[in-house]
Write an enzyme that holds these catalytic residues in place. Structure first.
Site, mmCIF file in Angstrom:
data_model
loop_
_atom_site.group_PDB
_atom_site.id
_atom_site.type_symbol
_atom_site.label_atom_id
_atom_site.label_comp_id
_atom_site.label_asym_id
_atom_site.label_seq_id
_atom_site.Cartn_x
_atom_site.Cartn_y
_atom_site.Cartn_z
ATOM 1 N N ARG A 135 7.408 -4.903 -5.519
ATOM 2 C CA ARG A 135 6.022 -4.766 -5.067
ATOM 3 C C ARG A 135 5.151 -5.883 -5.643
ATOM 4 O O ARG A 135 4.300 -6.445 -4.955
ATOM 5 C CB ARG A 135 5.468 -3.406 -5.486
ATOM 6 N N ASN A 190 17.244 28.484 1.400
ATOM 7 C CA ASN A 190 17.869 27.174 1.591
ATOM 8 C C ASN A 190 17.229 26.088 0.729
ATOM 9 O O ASN A 190 15.999 26.048 0.602
ATOM 10 C CB ASN A 190 17.781 26.764 3.058
ATOM 11 N N SER A 215 15.680 30.700 7.045
ATOM 12 C CA SER A 215 16.608 30.486 8.145
ATOM 13 C C SER A 215 16.100 31.222 9.366
ATOM 14 O O SER A 215 15.551 32.323 9.260
ATOM 15 C CB SER A 215 18.006 31.000 7.759
ATOM 16 N N LYS A 222 18.442 34.116 3.416
ATOM 17 C CA LYS A 222 18.800 32.832 2.833
ATOM 18 C C LYS A 222 17.612 32.162 2.146
ATOM 19 O O LYS A 222 16.461 32.304 2.561
ATOM 20 C CB LYS A 222 19.361 31.900 3.908
ATOM 21 N N ARG A 229 0.821 -1.209 0.000
ATOM 22 C CA ARG A 229 0.000 0.000 0.000
ATOM 23 C C ARG A 229 0.856 1.259 0.000
ATOM 24 O O ARG A 229 0.459 2.280 -0.570
ATOM 25 C CB ARG A 229 -0.927 -0.037 1.215
ATOM 26 N N ARG A 280 11.494 -21.217 12.875
ATOM 27 C CA ARG A 280 11.014 -19.873 13.194
ATOM 28 C C ARG A 280 11.995 -19.284 14.176
ATOM 29 O O ARG A 280 12.375 -19.948 15.128
ATOM 30 C CB ARG A 280 9.581 -19.888 13.746
#
Length: 402
Positions: free
Chosen positions: A190, A307, A299, A305, A126, A338
């Site tokens: 998947r 970023n 920032s 800035k 999922r 197991r």
């Protein structure tokens, strides 16, 4: 020190992701999602047994009706899971009680690992759907950048130093190639995620009905199996089909190929996106300025800035996933039929890998969609002239790959 008003703070036991902004897939991987998958596995087992005449149809209906996530005390399950070492044991107890007279058909013949392994495969299945969609968007936008900049000259850099000219289109085509490779690996893994059903020791012995056992519906008895067809294998196949998962060749309680393969594909995906992020981080340095994020981050101390936050989050994820995946590979060395500890060690690292790759794919889709390319800075930074060789042809060939 400032304290938080307990009347307005979150549940003190909650992990809401304050320290993990690079994570994604909270709804697909959270405790509620795992509980949903555990219940789905239990319902599928009863349905499979009913479909083969080994449980009454009413039992399947009763178990499905009782398996509502909201009806279960999740914090209580967490607390009670410690006594037996896994959450399936208290969950089965509660689900049997909720199913009333049909409670005996809950978890019939299964072991806790059957349900836990199956549930985690459901969670992974999922989670990977949206991840694959995000990677598709990244690849599509990178194709557009590669085509638009196939002739945009920039400096190639090797061992941190300028080398010979290349093109930004070729760089973008290289990023896209890695993203496509990651998508292909995740898509393949998947599709192969298996259900788990082996019973106490992986022999399916509990799913062999006694010859004297009466059919639950004599008017519609279980179809006669083909000559040589094993009743345990029939049930395992039906169980996997109920869940939309692959049917394994063998119970894989100690044959952890599915988890190791999933961990490897997730580690590759994080690294592929990490390469893109690493280049964006270097090329968006102030003194380089060849790229910038469309929506950068601020920032707390330097308002000027811009970023590269998306690339930063991807880079952070890429550094964590391989370490988590190493735990999954280490769990291959599992003793007996197991194991003790090896199986249990996988749960949280696997979930963390899924969350980090989901977040990285999400952030990469946002990053690439808004990426700003600055060809004039690329030309200005180029200190060596010369041919870009086959860069254009390489881009055109790469763009033919789907």
């Amino acid at each position: 020190m400032t304290s938080v008003d307990p009347g307005t703070s979150a549940d003190p036991d909650a992990d809401l992701g304050l320290l993990s902004p690079m994570r994604g897939a909270a709804e697909e991987t959270g405790d509620v999602a795992v509980l949903r998958a555990l219940l789905d596995a239990e319902v599928a087992l009863t349905r499979a047994q009913a479909a083969l005449g080994r449980a009454p149809r009413e039992a399947a209906e009763a178990v499905a009706g009782a398996a509502r996530v909201a009806a279960f005390d999740l914090p209580g399950l967490v607390a009670r899971a410690r006594s037996g070492g896994n959450p399936v044991i208290p969950l089965v107890e509660d689900l049997r009680a909720a199913a009333g007279p049909y409670g005996a058909h809950v978890h019939r013949g299964a072991t806790s690992q059957d349900i836990m392994d199956t549930a985690l495969m459901l969670v992974a299945h999922r989670t990977l759907g949206p991840v694959l969609a995000d990677l598709g968007r990244v690849a599509g936008d990178l194709a557009g950048l590669a085509a638009a900049h196939r002739d945009t000259v920039m400096a190639a850099r090797t061992l941190t130093q300028q080398a010979v000219p290349t093109t930004f289109g070729l760089k973008a085509a290289g990023w896209r190639k890695l993203v496509l490779d990651a998508r292909d690996r995740l898509r393949t893994v998947r599709g192969a995620l298996p259900a788990q059903l082996g019973g106490a020791a992986g022999t399916l012995a509990a799913f062999h009905p006694d010859a004297a056992e009466a059919a639950f519906h004599p008017e519609q008895p279980e179809p006669e199996p083909e000559p040589g067809e094993d009743p345990g294998l029939r049930l395992a196949a039906r169980f996997a089909a109920e869940l939309g998962l692959a049917e394994p060749v063998l119970p894989w309680h100690v044959l952890r190929t599915p988890v190791a393969d999933l961990g490897g594909a997730l580690a590759f995906a994080s690294g592929a996106l990490g390469k893109l992020a690493a280049d964006v981080l270097v090329l968006s340095r102030t003194e380089v300025g060849e790229l910038s994020e469309g929506v950068g981050g601020g920032s707390s101390s330097m308002p000027h800035k811009h970023n590269p936050v998306r690339a930063t989050m991807i880079a952070a994820a890429a550094r964590q996933v391989p370490a988590q995946a190493a735990v999954l590979y280490g769990s291959l060395a599992a003793e007996d039929e197991r194991p003790s500890g090896a199986w249990h060690a996988e749960w949280q690292p696997l979930r963390e890998c899924l969350r980090l790759v989901a977040g990285a794919a999400r952030d990469a889709a946002e990053l690439v969609a808004g990426l700003r390319v600055h060809p004039e800075r690329m030309r200005a930074n180029l200190t060596l002239s010369g041919s870009t060789g086959s860069a254009r042809a390489l881009v055109e060939r790469a763009l033919k790959e789907d």
